[in-house]
Design an enzyme around this catalytic site. Structure first.
Site, mmCIF file in Angstrom:
data_model
loop_
_atom_site.group_PDB
_atom_site.id
_atom_site.type_symbol
_atom_site.label_atom_id
_atom_site.label_comp_id
_atom_site.label_asym_id
_atom_site.label_seq_id
_atom_site.Cartn_x
_atom_site.Cartn_y
_atom_site.Cartn_z
ATOM 1 N N CYS A 102 76.757 -14.457 84.837
ATOM 2 C CA CYS A 102 76.057 -13.815 83.777
ATOM 3 C C CYS A 102 74.767 -14.676 83.382
ATOM 4 C CB CYS A 102 77.241 -13.985 82.580
ATOM 5 S SG CYS A 102 77.848 -15.576 82.094
ATOM 6 N N HIS A 155 79.956 -16.535 77.979
ATOM 7 C CA HIS A 155 79.321 -15.320 78.388
ATOM 8 C C HIS A 155 78.145 -14.856 77.736
ATOM 9 C CE1 HIS A 155 79.748 -12.026 81.144
ATOM 10 N NE2 HIS A 155 79.500 -11.228 80.212
ATOM 11 N N HIS A 171 75.308 -7.545 82.487
ATOM 12 C CA HIS A 171 75.676 -8.668 82.479
ATOM 13 C C HIS A 171 76.405 -8.574 83.775
ATOM 14 C CE1 HIS A 171 79.737 -7.483 80.515
ATOM 15 N NE2 HIS A 171 79.003 -6.357 80.848
#
Length: 199
Positions: A102, A155, A171
């Site tokens: 990510c 994330h 992502h």
């Protein structure tokens, strides 16, 4: 005898005058012809166009197409770069089409436009300015706390579209690789921590 001489003299004078008139008439007509020729040539040179008629139009077309190209923003270029990785498998620490994580996706996408961010998502979350979800725009970043690490940001996603009260973001997930998701999805909405603007 004197009258005869006089008549002869008069004839000679008359002939001489006539010759002079003819000669001068011939000379002026030659000059007139030369002048006409020169003028005609001059007009022909001026009236012959060396430049194509549509020459002026070409630069205008180039300007309009470059104006269209330049209407793209930094965010558009960064998003376009990120979207080319869609479908790439997940690889921890990856930054290429052979594998991507990510933060690697966001890092490389911004770097493609000469903007250097930290390589790790929790460090990225310290850059730019924090904004509310109501003010987010394309190119902004979304940060999440997922899984068992909900105590810290782990994330990140890049916003690709904001429409109909929904936010789309690209992502890299460990299960599906690089994908586009919606913040309205229950999992991502629950894991959402903050939004930040870098651009």
């Amino acid at each position: 005898m004197t009258v005869l001489k006089h008549n002869l003299y008069m004839k000679k004078s008359l002939i001489l005058i006539l010759c002079l008139i003819c000669f001068s008439h011939c000379k002026s007509s030659k000059r007139a012809k030369k002048n006409n020729t020169v003028k005609t040539r001059h007009v022909n040179i001026k009236s012959a166009p060396d430049i194509p008629v549509d020459y002026e139009i070409i630069p205008n077309k180039e300007k309009s197409s470059s104006a269209k190209k330049s209407s793209k923003s930094q965010a558009d270029y960064i998003i376009d770069y990120a979207l080319q990785f869609k479908g790439t498998r997940y690889k921890w620490g990856g930054t290429t089409k052979s594998g991507m994580d990510c933060s690697g996706l966001v890092f490389e996408s911004f770097r493609s436009y000469d903007i250097l961010l930290p390589r790790i998502s929790r460090d990225m979350a310290k850059k730019g300015s924090k904004i509310s979800l109501k003010k987010v725009n394309t190119g902004d970043l979304l940060f999440f706390k997922t899984g068992g690490r909900r105590n810290s940001i782990n994330h990140v996603g890049l916003i690709t579209a904001v429409k109909n009260n929904d936010i789309e973001f690209i992502h890299a997930t460990s299960s599906r690789g690089v994908i586009v998701s919606h913040l309205n999805e229950k999992y991502w909405l629950n894991a959402f921590e903050e939004a930040r603007r870098i651009l």
